[in-house]
Design a protein around this motif. Structure first.
Motif, short mmCIF file in Angstrom:
data_model
loop_
_atom_site.label_atom_id
_atom_site.label_comp_id
_atom_site.label_asym_id
_atom_site.label_seq_id
_atom_site.Cartn_x
_atom_site.Cartn_y
_atom_site.Cartn_z
N LEU A 54 -5.15 2.57 67.47
CA LEU A 54 -6.15 2.60 66.27
C LEU A 54 -7.45 3.11 66.58
CD1 LEU A 54 -5.08 -0.95 64.81
CD2 LEU A 54 -4.72 1.16 63.68
N ARG A 88 -1.71 1.26 52.94
CA ARG A 88 -3.16 1.45 53.42
C ARG A 88 -3.84 0.61 52.09
NH1 ARG A 88 -5.93 4.94 57.48
NH2 ARG A 88 -8.16 4.50 56.86
N ALA A 112 -13.74 6.73 59.13
CA ALA A 112 -12.47 6.27 58.61
C ALA A 112 -11.46 5.64 59.77
CB ALA A 112 -11.60 6.94 57.73
N TRP A 113 -10.57 4.75 59.78
CA TRP A 113 -9.82 4.14 60.85
C TRP A 113 -8.34 4.84 60.50
CZ3 TRP A 113 -5.19 1.86 59.87
CH2 TRP A 113 -5.11 1.04 58.72
N PHE A 114 -7.79 5.27 61.79
CA PHE A 114 -6.62 5.76 61.65
C PHE A 114 -5.71 5.40 62.68
CE2 PHE A 114 -9.59 9.02 60.14
CZ PHE A 114 -8.85 9.58 58.99
#
Lengths: 162, 423
Positions: free
Chosen positions: B24, A93, B153-155
């Motif tokens: 996502l 990331r 936030a992206w996960f």
């Protein structure tokens, strides 16, 4: 987008403590961090690395701490791409976020040797070993990641949009 | 398709009724954490994206704990930068030296994390809060900056491994041995990109401190997070520490797991991770050659809580640290420090020949307060034993529980507490 360079080769579980030891984390200056990149497993790395060179390693590259200083140090040292069997998830990331191209490719990780001249095509994920006259297919970056990398990281990518 | 605990928390924070591994998502954050090493980088990024204010001044936590109390001028500058930012942004949860502690011991103690929360922290051991049934994970400074600015936030939705815990731990075995046993079994990349979900009747036999220790080291197996089911102990802990509302998520009956691993606590023995990876484990009865040591560290976000010092004090009571061994006791927070003092543990430690430090991450990451010289060996209750982790590149760290660490300090070599002469 393509990059080409000479390979520095490492093994399994290259952790962020050897990429940039914590004793140097009292600064966030990129150039200072780069001076100590890989110091504890390869003291000669920083002396020998040239702009555009490529790092290749095996399993679980970048495991350990969440320090973004690790991909920053590698990128600032001049490395244009890291190829590994797979990456630890925080490092993965962070690398994308700061614009350090990374590629998962078990075949390349197994066959490429230290000193080989290698070319990487980010659009297709194709890795060409010029020294050995071999090619390996890595995973191409999704479009959004390509844009981040081309912009030089998430921040630049966001600022471009604004 | 059924969802795991982790998947349910992520789905709920993204406003989705269902998610599956690989999806996502963009999720709302309940808390964003940074420390004196990672926050300065994040603050520069925050300013770089022209963000003006943090998304919620109550939902950002800044803790100077790694190189604090300031170890040198450069560290002092980093702490100063974070302090100024906290002041400018009027951050509620900035904890100065004197009220701070090691972040992952401090935040639950301050009631900042409860079951069902989604927390990101620019520190890999942020996964600790899974002990309370929260989803928490480590990120880098850029993600921290974006999280502070946007509250999101992206996960990527992770798959999961189920750990079905049964049985009860034996004497001199605690949470540390459970997680070292698991890492020894699955390896430092055994849970790469996945959740480790801890369920089963045996959870009732693990204290909250044991669970903190286990969830804390999920990252050492490469996991995205570690998470425990919520039971009466969890709820008691949350109510005692927080006034925040909490949500209990349980996995669906038909939740999908990559695999299920059975862990019978009664079969686990005191375990030590040898250099230079947490997966290089040996039970104390497998150590045949004496491993002579120079230093012992008891503390950190892994094992710096009150129960850890209670266990160590019991071993040190009436005994002495071996000649020439440096033994460092580092309570993880001010509250734990005070409790150790009031309960007389400090007297026991000092009389045994150990020294007590202010709360800090300090030696765990080779920062300060107990750095190793070349060739030196340390038994530590910390979480990593990588090359050069606690100092010189040719030094060695052995990871163990607090009782094994204390017994090792007394005998001057790695030792099981059962080897100590009876008093």
């Amino acid at each position: 987008m393509k990059v080409k360079g000479k390979v520095f080769k490492y093994g399994n579980n290259v952790d962020t403590d050897v990429i940039i030891p914590a004793r140097y984390l009292n600064t966030s200056n990129h150039q200072e961090l780069a001076k100590h990149c890989m110091e504890d497993i390869d003291a000669d790395f920083i002396k020998n690395v040239q702009d555009g060179d490529i790092m290749v390693a095996s399993k679980n590259f970048g495991c350990g701490s969440s320090r973004e200083h690790a991909p920053i140090a590698i990128k600032t040292a001049g490395i244009s791409c890291v190829i590994a069997t797979d990456f630890a998830r925080i490092f993965y990331r962070n690398a994308i976020n700061i614009g350090l191209p990374i590629l998962e490719c078990p075949e390349a990780a197994a066959k490429i040797e230290a000193g080989d001249e290698v070319e990487v095509d980010f659009d297709t994920g194709l890795i060409t070993n010029i020294t050995k006259n071999e090619t390996y297919q890595g995973q191409a970056f999704p479009e959004f990641m390509q844009k981040i990398i081309a912009a030089g990281g998430l921040v630049n990518s966001i600022n471009k949009k604004l | 398709m059924g969802m795991t605990m982790t998947q349910k928390i992520l789905a709920a924070h993204a406003g989705l009724s269902e998610v599956k591994p690989g999806d996502l998502i963009m999720a709302d954050l309940d808390l964003v954490l940074g420390n004196d090493i990672t926050a300065p980088v994040a603050i520069n990024v925050f300013k770089g994206i022209n963000a003006k204010t943090v998304f919620d001044k109550d939902k950002v936590a800044l803790v100077p704990d790694h190189f604090a109390p300031n170890k040198d001028i450069q560290a002092a500058e980093q702490c100063k930068m974070m302090r100024q930012f906290a002041g400018e942004q009027d951050i509620t949860n900035y904890f100065e030296v004197g009220e701070m502690g090691v972040e992952h011991a401090l935040l639950p103690e301050k009631g900042l994390v409860v079951a069902g929360d989604l927390v990101i922290g620019a520190d890999s051991h942020t996964c600790t809060y899974g002990a309370l049934g929260a989803f928490s994970t480590g990120v880098g400074s850029t993600d921290m900056a974006a999280g502070m600015a946007t509250g999101k936030a992206w996960f990527k939705i992770p798959a999961a491994i189920k750990f079905n815990i049964t049985g009860k731990m034996n004497q001199y075995v605690s949470g540390k041995d459970v997680i070292l046993h698991i890492i020894g079994m699955i390896g430092v990349d055994g849970a790469l990109y996945q959740s480790m979900e801890f369920v089963g009747e045996g959870i009732a036999n693990l204290t909250i401190d044991d669970r903190f220790t286990i969830a804390n080291m999920a990252i050492e197996a490469g996991a995205k997070n570690g998470i425990f089911i919520v039971d009466d102990q969890t709820i008691d802990y949350i109510k005692a520490h927080s006034s925040k509302e909490f949500t209990v998520y349980t996995a669906d009956e038909d939740a999908q797991y990559e695999r299920t691993i059975e862990i019978n606590l009664s079969t686990i023995k005191p375990t030590v991770a040898f250099p230079h990876l947490p997966e290089n484990t040996k039970t104390t009865d497998e150590i045949t050659e004496p491993v002579i040591i120079d230093q012992v560290v008891i503390g950190s976000c892994t094992n710096g809580r009150l129960s850890d010092f209670a266990k160590a004090a019991k071993i040190f009571e009436g005994r002495k640290v071996a000649k020439g061994i440096r033994t460092l006791i580092i309570p993880a927070t001010q509250k734990i420090y005070l409790q150790c003092m009031e309960l007389g543990y400090f007297k026991t430690f000092v009389e045994a020949g150990a020294t007590v430090s202010a709360p800090t991450c300090g030696p765990c990451l080779g920062g300060h307060m107990g750095i190793l010289a070349s060739g030196e060996r340390c038994v530590a209750t910390t979480n990593r034993n990588f090359v050069g982790r606690m100092g010189h590149v040719d030094s060695e760290v052995y990871l163990a529980n607090p009782e094994v660490a204390a017994a090792s300090a007394i005998l001057g070599r790695i030792a099981d507490p059962s080897e100590l002469p009876k008093l």
